[in-house]
Design a protein around this motif. Structure first.
Motif, short mmCIF file in Angstrom:
data_model
loop_
_atom_site.label_atom_id
_atom_site.label_comp_id
_atom_site.label_asym_id
_atom_site.label_seq_id
_atom_site.Cartn_x
_atom_site.Cartn_y
_atom_site.Cartn_z
N HIS A 220 -65.91 42.47 -44.06
CA HIS A 220 -66.39 41.54 -45.09
C HIS A 220 -65.33 40.53 -45.52
CE1 HIS A 220 -64.20 44.38 -47.67
NE2 HIS A 220 -64.18 43.43 -48.58
N ALA A 221 -64.05 40.83 -45.27
CA ALA A 221 -62.99 39.95 -45.75
C ALA A 221 -61.66 40.27 -45.07
CB ALA A 221 -62.84 40.08 -47.27
N GLY A 222 -60.75 39.33 -45.16
CA GLY A 222 -59.40 39.54 -44.64
C GLY A 222 -58.41 38.69 -45.42
N TYR A 223 -57.16 39.13 -45.41
CA TYR A 223 -56.11 38.37 -46.10
C TYR A 223 -54.78 38.69 -45.44
CZ TYR A 223 -52.67 37.07 -49.65
OH TYR A 223 -51.59 36.51 -50.28
N LEU A 224 -53.95 37.66 -45.25
CA LEU A 224 -52.57 37.89 -44.81
C LEU A 224 -51.70 36.72 -45.22
CD1 LEU A 224 -51.88 36.18 -41.93
CD2 LEU A 224 -53.47 37.85 -41.05
N ARG A 225 -50.41 37.01 -45.28
CA ARG A 225 -49.43 35.99 -45.71
C ARG A 225 -48.20 36.09 -44.83
NH1 ARG A 225 -45.02 36.06 -49.29
NH2 ARG A 225 -45.55 38.11 -50.13
N TYR A 226 -47.70 34.92 -44.43
CA TYR A 226 -46.41 34.84 -43.76
C TYR A 226 -45.55 33.89 -44.60
CZ TYR A 226 -42.84 34.80 -40.18
OH TYR A 226 -41.65 34.95 -39.52
N MET A 227 -44.65 34.47 -45.39
CA MET A 227 -43.86 33.77 -46.40
C MET A 227 -44.81 33.07 -47.38
SD MET A 227 -40.82 33.89 -47.39
CE MET A 227 -39.77 34.37 -46.03
N ASP A 228 -44.92 31.75 -47.37
CA ASP A 228 -45.85 31.10 -48.30
C ASP A 228 -47.10 30.57 -47.60
OD1 ASP A 228 -44.12 29.16 -47.05
OD2 ASP A 228 -44.89 27.66 -48.44
N ASP A 229 -47.29 30.96 -46.35
CA ASP A 229 -48.46 30.53 -45.57
C ASP A 229 -49.54 31.60 -45.71
OD1 ASP A 229 -50.07 29.18 -43.86
OD2 ASP A 229 -48.66 29.12 -42.18
N ILE A 230 -50.58 31.29 -46.48
CA ILE A 230 -51.59 32.28 -46.87
C ILE A 230 -52.92 31.98 -46.18
CG2 ILE A 230 -53.01 33.05 -48.83
CD1 ILE A 230 -50.54 32.57 -50.61
N VAL A 231 -53.57 33.03 -45.66
CA VAL A 231 -54.90 32.90 -45.05
C VAL A 231 -55.87 33.81 -45.80
CG1 VAL A 231 -56.27 33.16 -42.96
CG2 VAL A 231 -53.88 32.41 -42.79
N ILE A 232 -56.95 33.22 -46.28
CA ILE A 232 -58.01 33.94 -47.00
C ILE A 232 -59.28 33.88 -46.16
CG2 ILE A 232 -59.43 33.97 -49.09
CD1 ILE A 232 -57.07 32.30 -50.37
N LEU A 233 -59.90 35.03 -45.95
CA LEU A 233 -61.13 35.11 -45.17
C LEU A 233 -62.16 35.92 -45.93
CD1 LEU A 233 -59.46 36.01 -41.78
CD2 LEU A 233 -60.77 33.92 -42.15
N SER A 234 -63.40 35.44 -45.93
CA SER A 234 -64.49 36.19 -46.53
C SER A 234 -65.79 35.85 -45.81
CB SER A 234 -64.62 35.86 -48.02
OG SER A 234 -65.75 36.50 -48.58
N ASN A 235 -66.75 36.77 -45.86
CA ASN A 235 -68.06 36.45 -45.29
C ASN A 235 -68.91 35.64 -46.27
OD1 ASN A 235 -68.74 38.38 -47.18
ND2 ASN A 235 -69.42 39.92 -45.69
N SER A 236 -68.31 35.31 -47.41
CA SER A 236 -68.99 34.51 -48.43
C SER A 236 -68.17 33.26 -48.74
CB SER A 236 -69.17 35.33 -49.71
OG SER A 236 -69.43 34.50 -50.82
N LYS A 237 -68.78 32.11 -48.61
CA LYS A 237 -68.11 30.84 -48.95
C LYS A 237 -67.69 30.85 -50.42
CE LYS A 237 -69.04 25.87 -49.35
NZ LYS A 237 -70.03 24.77 -49.09
N GLU A 238 -68.58 31.28 -51.28
CA GLU A 238 -68.28 31.28 -52.71
C GLU A 238 -67.09 32.18 -53.03
OE1 GLU A 238 -71.28 31.74 -51.37
OE2 GLU A 238 -72.14 29.78 -51.88
N LYS A 239 -67.02 33.36 -52.38
CA LYS A 239 -65.91 34.28 -52.64
C LYS A 239 -64.59 33.69 -52.15
CE LYS A 239 -65.66 37.83 -54.20
NZ LYS A 239 -65.17 38.29 -55.54
N SER A 240 -64.58 33.09 -50.99
CA SER A 240 -63.36 32.47 -50.46
C SER A 240 -62.82 31.41 -51.42
CB SER A 240 -63.61 31.84 -49.09
OG SER A 240 -63.81 32.82 -48.11
N ILE A 241 -63.71 30.56 -51.88
CA ILE A 241 -63.30 29.49 -52.80
C ILE A 241 -62.84 30.06 -54.13
CG2 ILE A 241 -64.13 27.50 -54.11
CD1 ILE A 241 -65.99 26.89 -51.72
N GLN A 242 -63.57 31.06 -54.63
CA GLN A 242 -63.19 31.69 -55.90
C GLN A 242 -61.79 32.30 -55.81
OE1 GLN A 242 -65.33 35.25 -56.77
NE2 GLN A 242 -64.10 35.73 -58.56
N VAL A 243 -61.53 33.04 -54.74
CA VAL A 243 -60.22 33.70 -54.57
C VAL A 243 -59.12 32.66 -54.39
CG1 VAL A 243 -58.86 35.22 -53.09
CG2 VAL A 243 -61.21 35.83 -53.69
#
Length: 325
Positions: A220-243
């Protein structure tokens, strides 16, 4: 034994010296330090033990382009021994607080593991994902000294490092005057910068309903960071934007960072450029600019008359990097 006593111990400083010496045998700083290294290390032990501090030297500054221009600040060899001695003691403590979703400058992690992690996550989610990337503007230059020190001291088991951490964090005169910024190039700076955003990781995992301490794959979702490079993943557009908006608000409000519009990249279902690769649910490819740099490097080596064995090492290194899995 307090943390400062562990840092100041002769054995710790000696092993720090050995670590700093790797690959530096032909460097002037190492050569000047080597003839009396035992006496020099003893002097460091006495200075740190007596003052609970250290008198930092002057940085040598130069620029690198990888691919954008970065100002690197190289400390004197003697200072790098103290950086490493501090790192050897506090890194195991701080690393335990970072969770499993940040990959920069950590043992057993690194950029290749981060790229593999993202590739697998995208394959798991398929087209059912909405991706947003965040990146802080001039991250190292923006780290607030007071915030960093307060957060760092809260994680340490005693307060014996108060003085030496203050002097280290403020060791560059320009950053000291601004009360923000840590030098790119210090071993300790990598640890501090990675740690500074760990609260953002916790917030993201909480909002995305991901485990902060275990790197479980969730559909349903994923998240990872490499120093200050952040990737946010969600199966919901609204949730991705909210986070993403929550993380920006926290980073700017609580940490004093800046994530402007051009660093807030909505990729949605498009391929995701990350750490030299472009990823999607089908797999990955390397960025075109990296292939061009590789070809230019080989041509430059040929023009310089480099041997076949030297070029073979570059080719082997590139192929190992190209083959992500």
């Amino acid at each position: 034994m307090s943390l400062i006593e562990r840092i100041a111990s002769y054995d710790n400083l000696y092993y720090a010296f050995k670590e700093c010496s790797r690959g530096k045998r032909n460097k002037d700083g190492f050569r000047r330090y080597l003839p009396r290294h035992s006496e020099n290390i003893k002097s460091l032990e006495l200075e740190i033990s007596k003052t609970k501090n250290y008198n930092w030297g002057v940085y040598r500054e130069f620029s690198v382009y990888d691919p954008k221009r970065r100002l690197v600040m190289a400390a004197p060899f003697k200072d790098r021994i103290v950086h490493t001695a501090i790192y050897r003691v506090i890194e195991p403590i701080i690393d335990k607080t970072l969770g499993t979703r940040t990959f920069a400058c950590r043992q057993g992690m690194g950029n290749k593991k981060a790229a593999q992690r993202l590739s697998k996550q995208l394959q798991l989610m398929g087209k059912n994902r909405y991706c947003i990337k965040l990146d802080a503007k001039k991250y190292f230059e923006s780290i607030n000294h007071e915030n960093l020190l307060k957060k760092m001291m809260a994680k340490l088991p005693d307060d014996s490092l108060q003085h030496i951490l203050v002097s280290l964090i403020t060791s560059h005169p320009v950053y000291r005057a601004r009360e923000r910024g840590i030098p790119i190039g210090n071993l300790t700076s990598q640890l501090f910068a990675n740690f500074y955003l760990s609260e953002v990781d916790q917030l993201a995992c909480r909002e995305l309903q991901l485990d902060f301490n275990e790197d479980k794959f969730e559909s349903h979702a994923g998240y990872l960071r490499y120093m200050d490079d952040i990737v946010i993943l969600s199966n919901s557009k609204e949730k991705s934007i909210q986070v993403a908006n929550l993380l920006v608000e926290y980073a700017e409000g609580e940490l004093g960072l800046s994530i402007p519009n051009n660093k807030y990249v909505v990729l949605a279902h498009d391929p995701v450029p990350f750490l030299g690769y472009v990823h999607d649910e089908k797999g990955y490819r390397i960025l075109t600019r990296n292939e061009r740099r590789y070809v230019k490097k080989l041509k430059r080596m040929t023009a310089q008359g480099k041997s076949l064995s030297q070029k073979a090492m570059v080719i082997q290194s590139f192929e190992a990097w190209r083959n992500l899995f």
